[in-house]
Design an enzyme around this catalytic site. Structure first.
Site, PDB file in Angstrom:
ATOM      1  CG  HIS A 225      48.197  -5.244  62.961  1.00 48.16           C
ATOM      2  ND1 HIS A 225      48.657  -5.954  64.051  1.00 48.16           N
ATOM      3  CD2 HIS A 225      49.006  -5.596  61.922  1.00 48.16           C
ATOM      4  CE1 HIS A 225      49.690  -6.693  63.694  1.00 48.16           C
ATOM      5  NE2 HIS A 225      49.921  -6.479  62.404  1.00 48.16           N
TER       6      HIS A 225
ATOM      7  CE1 TYR B 201      47.189  -7.451  74.493  1.00 51.47           C
ATOM      8  CE2 TYR B 201      46.443  -7.434  72.210  1.00 51.47           C
ATOM      9  CZ  TYR B 201      47.138  -6.840  73.248  1.00 51.47           C
ATOM     10  OH  TYR B 201      47.783  -5.645  73.048  1.00 51.47           O
TER      11      TYR B 201
ATOM     12  N   PRO C   6      52.033  -2.961  80.069  1.00 52.95           N
ATOM     13  CG  PRO C   6      53.607  -4.595  79.528  1.00 52.95           C
ATOM     14  CD  PRO C   6      53.065  -3.811  80.686  1.00 52.95           C
TER      15      PRO C   6
ATOM     16  CE  LYS D  94      45.738   2.340  74.381  1.00 53.89           C
ATOM     17  NZ  LYS D  94      45.447   2.856  73.042  1.00 53.89           N
TER      18      LYS D  94
ATOM     19  CE1 TYR E  72      45.481  -3.380  72.160  1.00 54.51           C
ATOM     20  CE2 TYR E  72      46.018  -2.396  70.038  1.00 54.51           C
ATOM     21  CZ  TYR E  72      46.326  -3.274  71.064  1.00 54.51           C
ATOM     22  OH  TYR E  72      47.465  -4.037  70.996  1.00 54.51           O
TER      23      TYR E  72
END
Length: 392
Positions: free
Chosen positions: A67, A192, A284, A288, A380
């Site tokens: 991704h 998200y 979550p 991480k 991220y």
């Protein structure tokens, strides 16, 4: 001695083997359980590179889903955070259980000492130069002496109780209802979503299996959430102006997970060192947990390798401070993502309309500012490792 055959314990055992350092790994569960328990699924750039460099990344590269970014949905609008363009890096979706399978296979191929289904694990004399671990295995009480003991036995393990220190803990007023379903992903990347009804996340594990989450109350009862209700709620919260349609399928796993941030300082007492969830937990939202555990043992493996080669404890003496610097940076990022994307009204009695407006302002700024998006992307995909070390 390494207590725990999760990602932290197995990666550490593998990295030590590459440096000629022997280890014994003790695990309470059987091999089948360890290789099938579903946990995290996103690997940071640095985690990918480490697995490749150390010879356990072939199946990840063949089967993982690469991704280059993610989607944030705010006010029903989708905003793309382009990791590759902002940082030059990417992530891969590859389940924790798959990482564990690869590591167990490699350790056994290398004649690694993995002992499953052990019980009554007890640590002794950790504040001396000769620590011991006692346990039962195949019905027999056993005792092993070690130079160092690593507690990688998770949040509910017993190792942390042997390390005096300070606990920093935050409980979030909501939980995640998560499902695994036989359904093709509805998006090329994770979504998200911030919605008036609560947070939602659309993720995936493979081209035919999706992982989806809903924000719910911590005391929610799974019996109240039929498959149809879950799919309907996910569809509502993930809906957007782009006409997004959620692909439905048979749900084969679901559960409710509480949300917390937890850090124990320090991560060492005498000859006992903590790694992974034994020392820290993050919500979550930022994906991480596993990555942070692997970052811990990367640092720890260098320090133990240095000690084995030279007798120097310089790296071991610095281990806790070095690891905690990354732990707190990651803890902040996970808290920031969680605080920005979840609904607090109706979950937290102290939440006010002021808090809600500030939260929404932060989220809107994040999706409209290149600088803010870069901050999100950098964290991220994973911050760089601070030590220049190679296992090649």
């Amino acid at each position: 001695m390494i207590i725990g055959a999760g990602p932290a314990g197995l990666v550490l055992s593998h990295l030590l083997h590459l440096q000629g350092v022997e280890s014994v790994v003790l695990e309470a569960r059987d091999r089948t359980y360890v290789e099938s328990r579903v946990r995290a699924g996103v690997l940071e750039h640095g985690t990918m590179e480490l697995l490749r460099e150390t010879g356990v990344g072939a199946r990840m590269d063949a089967e993982g889903l690469a991704h280059g970014g993610t989607e944030l949905r705010v006010d029903g609008r989708s905003h793309h955070v382009d990791f590759a363009e902002l940082t030059g890096k990417s992530i891969v979706v590859y389940g924790q259980q798959e990482v564990v399978k690869d590591l167990i296979g490699r350790r056994l191929a290398d004649s690694g000492d993995l002992r499953f289904e052990v019980g009554d694990v007890q640590i002794h004399d950790e504040d001396t130069d000769h620590p011991r671990v006692t346990y039962t295995h195949e019905g027999t009480a056993q005792s092993l002496a070690a130079d160092w003991v690593v507690g990688a036995d998770g949040f509910h393990g017993s190792s942390r109780a042997h390390v005096p220190g300070q606990v920093f803990d935050r409980q979030y007023p909501f939980a995640w209802l998560g499902i695994l379903a036989h359904a093709a992903p509805s998006s090329a990347e994770l979504i998200y979503a911030k919605h008036d009804r609560g947070f939602a996340l659309h993720s995936m594990r493979s081209p035919v299996v999706t992982r989806n989450y809903l924000q719910v109350h911590p005391d929610a009862d799974l019996a109240d959430w039929s498959d149809e209700r879950i799919w309907d709620e996910l569809s509502t919260r993930l809906a957007g102006e782009d006409g997004f349609t959620l692909t439905r399928g048979a749900i084969f796993d679901k559960g409710i997970t509480g949300m917390r941030s937890f850090v124990h300082e320090p991560m060492r007492h005498g000859r006992l060192l903590l790694a992974g969830d034994a020392a820290h937990i993050v919500p979550p939202t930022g994906a991480k947990g596993m990555n942070l555990a692997i970052a811990d043992v990367r640092v720890l493996s260098h320090a133990l390798g240095q000690w084995a080669a030279t007798g120097s404890t310089e790296g071991l003496d610095a281990y806790s401070d070095t690891a905690l610097a990354r732990v707190w940076r990651t803890t902040h990022f996970s808290w920031w993502m969680t605080s920005m994307l979840h609904r607090f009204d109706g979950y937290d009695a102290t939440s006010t309309p002021f808090d809600e407006r500030v939260q929404l302002s932060q989220l809107r700024y994040t999706v409209s500012s290149r600088a803010a998006m870069t901050t999100l992307a950098e964290n991220y995909v994973g911050l760089p490792f601070t030590t220049g070390w190679s296992y090649r």
